[in-house]
Design a protein around this motif. Structure first.
Motif, PDB file in Angstrom:
ATOM      1  N   ARG A   1      32.831  69.902 -36.029  1.00  0.00           N
ATOM      2  CA  ARG A   1      31.768  70.203 -35.595  1.00  0.00           C
ATOM      3  C   ARG A   1      30.448  69.972 -36.526  1.00  0.00           C
ATOM      4  N   GLY A   2      29.572  69.476 -36.000  1.00  0.00           N
ATOM      5  CA  GLY A   2      28.331  69.010 -36.911  1.00  0.00           C
ATOM      6  C   GLY A   2      28.627  67.528 -37.623  1.00  0.00           C
ATOM      7  N   TYR A   3      27.686  66.916 -38.105  1.00  0.00           N
ATOM      8  CA  TYR A   3      27.511  65.782 -38.694  1.00  0.00           C
ATOM      9  C   TYR A   3      26.932  65.665 -40.124  1.00  0.00           C
ATOM     10  N   VAL A   4      27.184  64.928 -41.137  1.00  0.00           N
ATOM     11  CA  VAL A   4      26.494  64.663 -42.100  1.00  0.00           C
ATOM     12  C   VAL A   4      26.216  63.265 -42.626  1.00  0.00           C
TER      13      VAL A   4
ATOM     14  N   ARG B   1      34.279  67.585 -41.663  1.00  0.00           N
ATOM     15  CA  ARG B   1      32.679  67.632 -41.623  1.00  0.00           C
ATOM     16  C   ARG B   1      32.110  67.464 -43.193  1.00  0.00           C
TER      17      ARG B   1
ATOM     18  N   GLN C   1      32.720  60.753 -36.531  1.00  0.00           N
ATOM     19  CA  GLN C   1      33.782  61.392 -35.909  1.00  0.00           C
ATOM     20  C   GLN C   1      34.627  60.808 -34.922  1.00  0.00           C
TER      21      GLN C   1
ATOM     22  N   TYR D   1      24.845  60.829 -33.120  1.00  0.00           N
ATOM     23  CA  TYR D   1      25.160  60.347 -34.520  1.00  0.00           C
ATOM     24  C   TYR D   1      26.645  59.558 -34.223  1.00  0.00           C
TER      25      TYR D   1
END
Length: 445
Positions: free
Chosen positions: A14-17, A257, A264, A277
């Motif tokens: 969950r989410g991306y950096v 993450r 991903q 992303y």
């Protein structure tokens, strides 16, 4: 879109950096241009044609098949004994690369070590290796080296799949204890020196891959349960070492993450919505990642439809292919991939080097955009088993007034009209068409 599953499936993080390094960001952008890649699973499991590695994991799961007539320890000995039978004398990495190039693929990831700990490269850290068994005197015994070289010759990006857990290593599955799950089987806080040995073992193997096997574009790390805080292998140290030799390396620490999950990897599925992303759906061509006898394969139409949907949603498609125990890509797979490649030769403009567009889906039509945003591609995907209608329509992405709408299959303009927010395309008679998706290009308002 979710496909039939066999085996453990990683959930999407969950989410991306975003990476901070400019050269890594540039490499990531180049990778996003490629859209279509191949993931090779090839190892001990290929000899009998069974699910990769997981049958030696003693978890009670329906998808972990095992011979119920023998004990778990007997089975594990049998499985590991396959190392004395694995002798792929027909191994031909150039054939692999020829097939994948003709399929229109642009990058290749090779499994250097799966969870069972069997190494498909000539590691100095273990004798449990393709290069130490009956294949050891073959000129291509260091398998990974020749796979990487064959694909570099075709100007593919190349990646090394590497399993963080190692079910053969005494530093991970220690024989002193039973092996009840996929996890390390001892308490790290009680045996810290053993875990330090495992960390160093992992570091050393990755150092071999990053320093002795030429240019590597992607380090694709599997086994997301090996992660802080419980199973910390010091990714900072690993990545610092890796990028000393491979400065713009994309690191894919799956499902973890953060700064080392550069893209991903949703497994056996396509996200329900467009994502802004980098990501990649990894989906096998058959039900399994590795070779199995009498496999049922996805059709060219199914793979092309997946590729279109993935691209319209902003991702890449990594298609899993299992070479045979003898070391070749089987003819049935070559035929399927060849048909996909033939479609891409004509329609690849709408796939490669494209990016997302806000209105990306309307009925049977998916949209992609050229990187400069000036050209839109509309991909019509026919329903399974149904004829393509004589009139195709979609909402949104209206061609600009006076714009030419070109059917890529013929490279000729088609008649079109606008009715409110709908665009209607009148199809001409199309010769030599096999009911595969049709792609139209145009400029919008």
């Amino acid at each position: 879109m979710i496909y039939s599953q066999q085996g453990f499936v990683h959930e999407q993080s969950r989410g991306y950096v975003w990476p901070e390094e400019e050269n890594v960001l540039e490499k990531l952008d180049n990778w996003q241009d490629l859209k279509f890649g191949v993931l090779f699973h090839w190892g001990l499991y290929s000899v009998p044609g069974i699910v990769e590695s997981w049958s030696i994991c003693s978890e009670d799961e329906e998808w972990i098949p095992r011979d119920s007539t023998v004990s778990y320890e007997e089975y594990k000995r049998w499985y590991r004994g396959l190392k004395d039978q694995f002798n792929p004398v027909d191994f031909d990495p150039v054939q692999w690369s020829d097939v994948m190039e003709k399929a229109g693929m642009k990058y290749a990831i090779f499994t250097t070590k799966h969870h069972d700990g069997f190494n498909m490269f000539d590691t100095k850290e273990s004798d449990f290796s393709i290069a130490k068994g009956p294949f050891k005197n073959h000129p291509k015994a260091d398998v990974a080296k020749f796979v990487f070289e064959a694909f570099r010759q075709k100007e593919f990006m190349v990646g090394a799949y590497f399993s963080k857990p190692d079910w053969h290593s005494q530093y991970y599955w220690w024989d002193y204890f039973a092996t009840p799950t996929r996890n390390v089987n001892y308490k790290i806080d009680r045996h810290p020196e053993r875990w330090e040995n495992f960390k160093q073992f992992t570091f050393n193997q990755l150092q071999e891959l990053m320093t002795l096997y030429g240019d590597i574009d992607i380090l694709w790390l599997d086994g997301g349960w090996v992660a802080p805080p419980r199973q910390d292998i010091d990714m900072d140290r690993i990545v610092a070492m890796a990028r000393t030799s491979q400065p713009d390396l994309l690191v894919v620490d799956r499902t973890i993450r953060g700064k080392y999950e550069n893209y991903q990897t949703p497994e056996r599925s396509v996200p329900t919505e467009q994502l802004p992303y980098p990501w990649e759906s990894c989906i096998p061509l058959s039900s399994d990642w590795g070779w199995i006898p009498n496999a049922t394969f996805k059709t060219p139409a199914e793979v092309i439809a997946m590729l279109i949907e993935v691209t319209a949603k902003g991702g890449n498609l990594l298609l899993g292919v299992g070479p045979t125990p003898e070391g070749i890509i089987q003819p049935e797979v070559e035929t399927i991939l060849g048909e996909i490649g033939d479609w891409l030769k004509i329609n690849g403009r709408g796939i490669y080097n494209t990016r997302i567009t806000p209105d990306y889906h309307s009925g049977n039509v998916w949209f992609t955009a050229a990187k400069d945003g000036k050209t839109i591609y509309a991909h019509y995907v026919p329903d399974n088993g149904k004829e393509i209608p004589s009139v195709i329509e979609w909402e949104g992405n209206i061609p600009g007034k006076g714009s030419k709408v070109t059917l890529l299959h013929t490279n000729k303009p088609v008649k079109w009209m606008v009715d409110g927010n709908k665009t209607r395309i009148v199809l001409p008679v199309i010769k030599n068409h096999t009911n595969l998706p049709l792609v139209f290009s145009f400029e919008t308002l």
